[in-house]
Design an enzyme around this catalytic site. Structure first.
Site, mmCIF file in Angstrom:
data_model
loop_
_atom_site.group_PDB
_atom_site.id
_atom_site.type_symbol
_atom_site.label_atom_id
_atom_site.label_comp_id
_atom_site.label_asym_id
_atom_site.label_seq_id
_atom_site.Cartn_x
_atom_site.Cartn_y
_atom_site.Cartn_z
ATOM 1 N N SER A 126 -24.210 -33.297 -7.559
ATOM 2 C CA SER A 126 -24.883 -34.602 -7.592
ATOM 3 C C SER A 126 -25.124 -35.119 -6.183
ATOM 4 O O SER A 126 -24.197 -35.386 -5.419
ATOM 5 C CB SER A 126 -24.044 -35.609 -8.375
ATOM 6 O OG SER A 126 -24.659 -36.876 -8.255
ATOM 7 N N ASP A 133 -29.599 -38.577 -9.361
ATOM 8 C CA ASP A 133 -29.308 -39.779 -10.155
ATOM 9 C C ASP A 133 -30.167 -40.952 -9.705
ATOM 10 O O ASP A 133 -29.986 -41.477 -8.613
ATOM 11 C CB ASP A 133 -27.836 -40.163 -9.969
ATOM 12 C CG ASP A 133 -26.893 -39.209 -10.686
ATOM 13 O OD1 ASP A 133 -27.086 -38.991 -11.893
ATOM 14 O OD2 ASP A 133 -25.968 -38.697 -10.028
ATOM 15 N N MET A 147 -31.110 -44.783 -10.336
ATOM 16 C CA MET A 147 -30.560 -45.990 -10.987
ATOM 17 C C MET A 147 -31.387 -47.217 -10.600
ATOM 18 O O MET A 147 -31.756 -47.368 -9.432
ATOM 19 C CB MET A 147 -29.127 -46.223 -10.508
ATOM 20 C CG MET A 147 -28.214 -45.036 -10.724
ATOM 21 S SD MET A 147 -26.581 -45.402 -10.060
ATOM 22 C CE MET A 147 -25.771 -43.830 -10.330
ATOM 23 N N HIS A 163 -31.825 -37.380 -13.473
ATOM 24 C CA HIS A 163 -31.134 -38.197 -14.482
ATOM 25 C C HIS A 163 -31.558 -39.644 -14.280
ATOM 26 O O HIS A 163 -31.140 -40.295 -13.329
ATOM 27 C CB HIS A 163 -29.621 -38.004 -14.267
ATOM 28 C CG HIS A 163 -28.758 -38.840 -15.160
ATOM 29 N ND1 HIS A 163 -27.400 -38.988 -14.944
ATOM 30 C CD2 HIS A 163 -29.037 -39.581 -16.273
ATOM 31 C CE1 HIS A 163 -26.887 -39.773 -15.867
ATOM 32 N NE2 HIS A 163 -27.852 -40.144 -16.692
ATOM 33 N N MET A 196 -31.383 -43.329 -14.959
ATOM 34 C CA MET A 196 -30.595 -44.444 -15.506
ATOM 35 C C MET A 196 -31.416 -45.700 -15.285
ATOM 36 O O MET A 196 -31.085 -46.565 -14.474
ATOM 37 C CB MET A 196 -29.228 -44.494 -14.797
ATOM 38 C CG MET A 196 -28.292 -43.392 -15.282
ATOM 39 S SD MET A 196 -26.974 -43.039 -14.118
ATOM 40 C CE MET A 196 -27.819 -41.854 -13.086
#
Ligand code: DX5
Ligand code: ZN
Length: 217
Positions: A8, A35, A37, A66, A68
């Site tokens: 990650s 990630d 976000m 990913h 979010m």
């Protein structure tokens, strides 16, 4: 089958991102886990397209993105252009998940669906055959370096069962708090892909750490 490992980037050193990208390029890792976000779906903001641009330029492995974020449908095409190979949306953020999953595939990416720790696996039963990857969150999303939630083992076992019952080809990815102790039991429970941030980036020997996580037997 050894686990696939997706380090990650959230745990990387952003003041010298290129060095960490190069480390992952030369390691035995399989994917880059990215990630994104938005500060609304999760209580944190990470990074967006400018960082992805740098990743795309230098990363020699697939970008496993990913999301979010709320309203992920608005950005599917843009994430494809930014280099995503897998695009994962949260079950909890998608009212029309079937439409979203097929839009991701239509844009030539693998479709992933993430489930939060409180979301039961059986809610995916009517869509499991359409999903390439289920991302089982083993922490509450938003931050790296959190403690692994033990109940994840049950969820991975149930998900594996659901996949077999439906003759699906879906891969199981586990995200959050992965370490040198839980990698092997997760693999035995049915995990195919392991995301690891803190464990890899805080290791004195990152290449060895990735090697161990990949083949923890
Ligand atoms: C959490 C992120 C994870 C995180 C994992 O919201 O989705 O991918 O970066 O980091 P570790 O392995 O440190 O828990
Ligand atoms: Zn993640």
């Amino acid at each position: 089958m050894p686990l696939m490992i997706a380090p990650s980037i959230l745990s990387a050193d952003f003041s010298n991102l290129k060095a960490d990208i190069d480390m992952i390029n030369k390691s035995e890792a399989d994917w880059f886990h990215v990630d994104v976000m938005d500060g609304t779906f999760v209580p944190n903001i990470s990074f967006g397209f400018p960082v992805m641009k740098a990743l795309k330029e230098h990363a020699k492995k697939l970008l496993d993105v990913h999301l979010m974020i709320v309203n992920p449908d608005h950005y599917i095409e843009e994430f494809k252009k930014a280099g995503a190979g897998v695009l994962t949306v949260h079950y909890e953020a998608c009212t029309h998940l079937h439409r979203t999953v097929h839009a991701i595939k239509h844009h030539g990416m693998k479709a992933g669906v993430a489930i939060n720790p409180h979301t039961p696996v059986h809610l995916l039963s009517d869509i499991i055959r359409d999903i390439d990857v289920v991302l089982v969150m083993s922490v509450n999303p938003g931050f790296g370096g959190q403690k692994f939630i033990q109940h994840t083992f049950d969820k991975v076992l149930k998900l594996k069962q659901l996949i077999i019952e439906n003759s699906a080809k879906t891969k199981i990815e586990v995200d959050g708090g992965a370490d040198l102790d839980n990698a092997l039991p997760l693999m035995r429970a049915g995990a195919d892909i392991l995301v690891a941030g803190n464990t890899i980036f805080s290791s004195p020997n990152r290449l060895e750490c990735i090697k161990f996580l990949k083949d923890p037997l």
